[in-house]
Each structure stands twice: as structure tokens, then as C-alpha cells.
Design an enzyme around this catalytic site. Sequence first.
Site, PDB file in Angstrom:
ATOM      1  N   TYR A 149       0.760  -1.201   0.003  1.00  0.00           N
ATOM      2  CA  TYR A 149       0.045  -0.058   0.008  1.00  0.00           C
ATOM      3  C   TYR A 149       0.727   1.134  -0.104  1.00  0.00           C
ATOM      4  CZ  TYR A 149      -4.305  -2.840   0.743  1.00  0.00           C
ATOM      5  OH  TYR A 149      -5.490  -3.571   0.710  1.00  0.00           O
ATOM      6  N   ASP A 285      -2.229 -17.893   5.109  1.00  0.00           N
ATOM      7  CA  ASP A 285      -3.372 -18.734   4.496  1.00  0.00           C
ATOM      8  C   ASP A 285      -3.884 -19.593   5.312  1.00  0.00           C
ATOM      9  OD1 ASP A 285      -0.567 -19.677   4.289  1.00  0.00           O
ATOM     10  OD2 ASP A 285      -0.928 -21.245   2.888  1.00  0.00           O
ATOM     11  N   ASP A 309      -6.015  -6.408   5.186  1.00  0.00           N
ATOM     12  CA  ASP A 309      -7.363  -6.226   4.404  1.00  0.00           C
ATOM     13  C   ASP A 309      -7.924  -7.404   3.891  1.00  0.00           C
ATOM     14  OD1 ASP A 309      -8.964  -4.808   2.666  1.00  0.00           O
ATOM     15  OD2 ASP A 309      -7.397  -4.080   1.188  1.00  0.00           O
TER      16      ASP A 309
END
Length: 420
Positions: A149, A285, A309
Site C-alpha cells: 500500500y 493462508d 485487508d
Amino acid sequence: MADKITYKDEKLTVSNNPIIPFIEGDGIGPDIWNAAQKVIDAAVEHSYEGSKKIEWLEVLCGEKAFDKTGEWLPSETLDILRSHYVGIKGPLTTPVGGGMRSLNVTLRKELDLYACVRPVRWFRGAPAAIIDPYRVNFVLFRENTEDVYSGIEFPKDSDGAKQVIDLLNELGEGHKIRFPESSSIGIKPISKEGSIRLFDSALQYAIKHNRKSVTIVHKGNIMKFTEGYFKKWTYEHAEAHYGDKVFTWMEYDRIKEEKDIHAANAAQSEAESEGKIIIKDVIADAFLQQILLRPDEYDVIATMNLNGDYLSDSAAAAVGGIGISPGANINYKSGHAIFEATHGTAPKYAGLDKVNPSSVILSGVMMLQHMGWTEAATLIERALEMAIYNKRVTYDFERLMHGATLLKCSEFGDEIISNF
């Protein structure tokens, strides 16, 4: 007389009549903000019998700002948010694949709002994606200013992309790019300072709110010197500065290596019985699976920007969706905080008085808690849960509930107030 909120020695000073800037937002922003403002004002009036009142100050950002000033984010808006410390906002437009950079990201970076804080919990009666959703009750701390970001990107065929690839070739790493002639390039900075201040805020929150664990979520098995170092730095910080308050999985591994697994398990059990906070880590994950299968094992989460996010939206979906997911962007050192709806602008529903305003209402709850007005915050939260439990909801929930009553956005706000 209305006053600005002030901040000194890491403490907010809030008068009985504080001035709070708000950004209405784009798309459905006006609809949900109108409902939220009415609910917040009514809760404050009800809780404090007129002795407290918020003075709202609109500041411009997004499409409304551009239409009126020709700027998406006027400097005046940033100045007001800086000087007033606490603000709240609806969703803002972000183009995909080009155009201006995200206004949400810009606000976070300009004000150095390094911690994105998102509590995730189930409200009784809400349609949920998992079995026994009451098991979900954790708070996610997402680093807000670094990672991909940062916006350091070079499109394919650009001079920047070519120079970065040339540099990688010089460093002997260029062969790792499969198709260099057609590759765009992005840079992922993760700093020690940024990692530690985010983690420290998460751990401080866990201590203050009597949480049992802080979980570091990362992909350090692949990105060893960015996400892997996020894990390394935060573990080291916990042991160096909170040794008497925490038990880390690093310590667990040391005991297991010196003695055996039984001794390590016994040490962790003893630490838990003493009320120490367990500091652990999970690969990103795997965590996406575990928040669906074993959510009750997690209390406070600390992670980087992109992971956060993904994880926050996935977790929210498990308990009803981002329509009821609140969020805050906070700098715990400077005192600046912006509370926000966590979803998008949904332009096809703009002006239809249709969508669920709960995300921005619950962000208002977080804001009231941050200000120390906990009575009003608790009142809203309980009344909103009652509305859901009574199946008097907006379309997103009504279509998933048997026998529910469909309410407009504004009517849902009124329903919450009626439950006070």
C-alpha cells in the site's frame, strides 16, 4: 460552548460539547451517514440527559469535495482533521486500475494513522456463514502505512520498471523474474519501526482489555525478510519489553529444544494460569482457514497491511458481512483517529435509502468508546443487536432471514433508537 478535542501525554481531553469533523462519503455515504448521525446523537442525548452533545463539523473529501473545490482531498480538510484529533467518515471512491490513488490510503498516510483496528464479533440473530458464530470475538490490528500500500509501482515498459529490473540483474536476482520484458514492478517495504509500533498497540490493547492472546499473522515462510522479519521483530519486542506479562511461542520453542515438548506445554499452561498473554503466530493462508474453523482460539490479531485487508473482510463475512463491520484508523502516539465505514460506496444504491448503515454506526460506537463515552456506545450496540435479533433489518439481512421485516436504511436507524 463547543470545544475541540485535545491530546496531551497520550490522553484525550473531551469536553461535554466536542466538535467532531465528519466526511459524509460518496455513493451510499449520505444515506448511511444520516442514519448514523441520528443514532449517535440520540444515544448521547438518552445516555447523558442533555448534559453532553456532539457538535458535528462537515469537512469535504471525495466526489463532493471535487465538485465543490476541484480537489479530491482539500488541504483544509487535512488541517481540520489534524487539529481536532477525532473524526468519522463514510466510504470514499477509489478507482481500480488507474486514476487517483485511494483517498482512504491517502488520509491514513497523511495523518500517519498506522493502526487499522477492526473488531469482529457476531450479533445475535445475524445470518452467519459459519456454525456457532458466537465463537467469533477478536480484534484485528492491521498495519496501515507500509507494505504494497506504499504505492511504489512501475508499469511494464516504463523507465522505472526497466531500471529496477536492471538493478536486480546487477544484484544477481533478475533471473527470478519470469518475464522481465512484460513485467510491472511493485515494492513492498516493511520496517522494524512500523512493525513494532503496530504490534505494541495490539499488545497494549490486549493487556487493557484482558485478552488472552495476540497472534502475529504473516507469510514469512515465503517473504522471509519482510513478513518474516515482521514476525521476528514483534516476537523480540514482546520478550524484551513485556517479559513478565507474556509467554511467547519463541520461549515455547526454546523450552522444547532444551527439555521436551511436555515441558514446553507445561510452561505454556502455567503462563496461561498466571494470566500471561500468549504471543503466537500463524501463516496467513492457514489463518484464513482457522478463523472459519477455530475462531475461538484468537483474541487479538497483529498483521501487515495487505494481509489485514484480506483477513478483516473474510472474518467479517463469517459473522454477517462487512455491512456490520466497523473500523478505526488510529495513531496511538499522536492521538489522531478517524473512524470509518469499512465497505465501499456501492454507487448503484446511492440515494435509495436501502443499504445497511451498521458499519458506520458501529464505527461511531468505537469513536464513543475512544472518547470515553462508553454509556452511549454500549446503548447503541445493544439496541442494534436487538433490532437484528427481532428480524427488523435492511435488505442484506432480510433476504437471508425467514420471517424478517424489511426496513429502509433510515428506518433501521429509527429502529435502533426505538430500542433505547
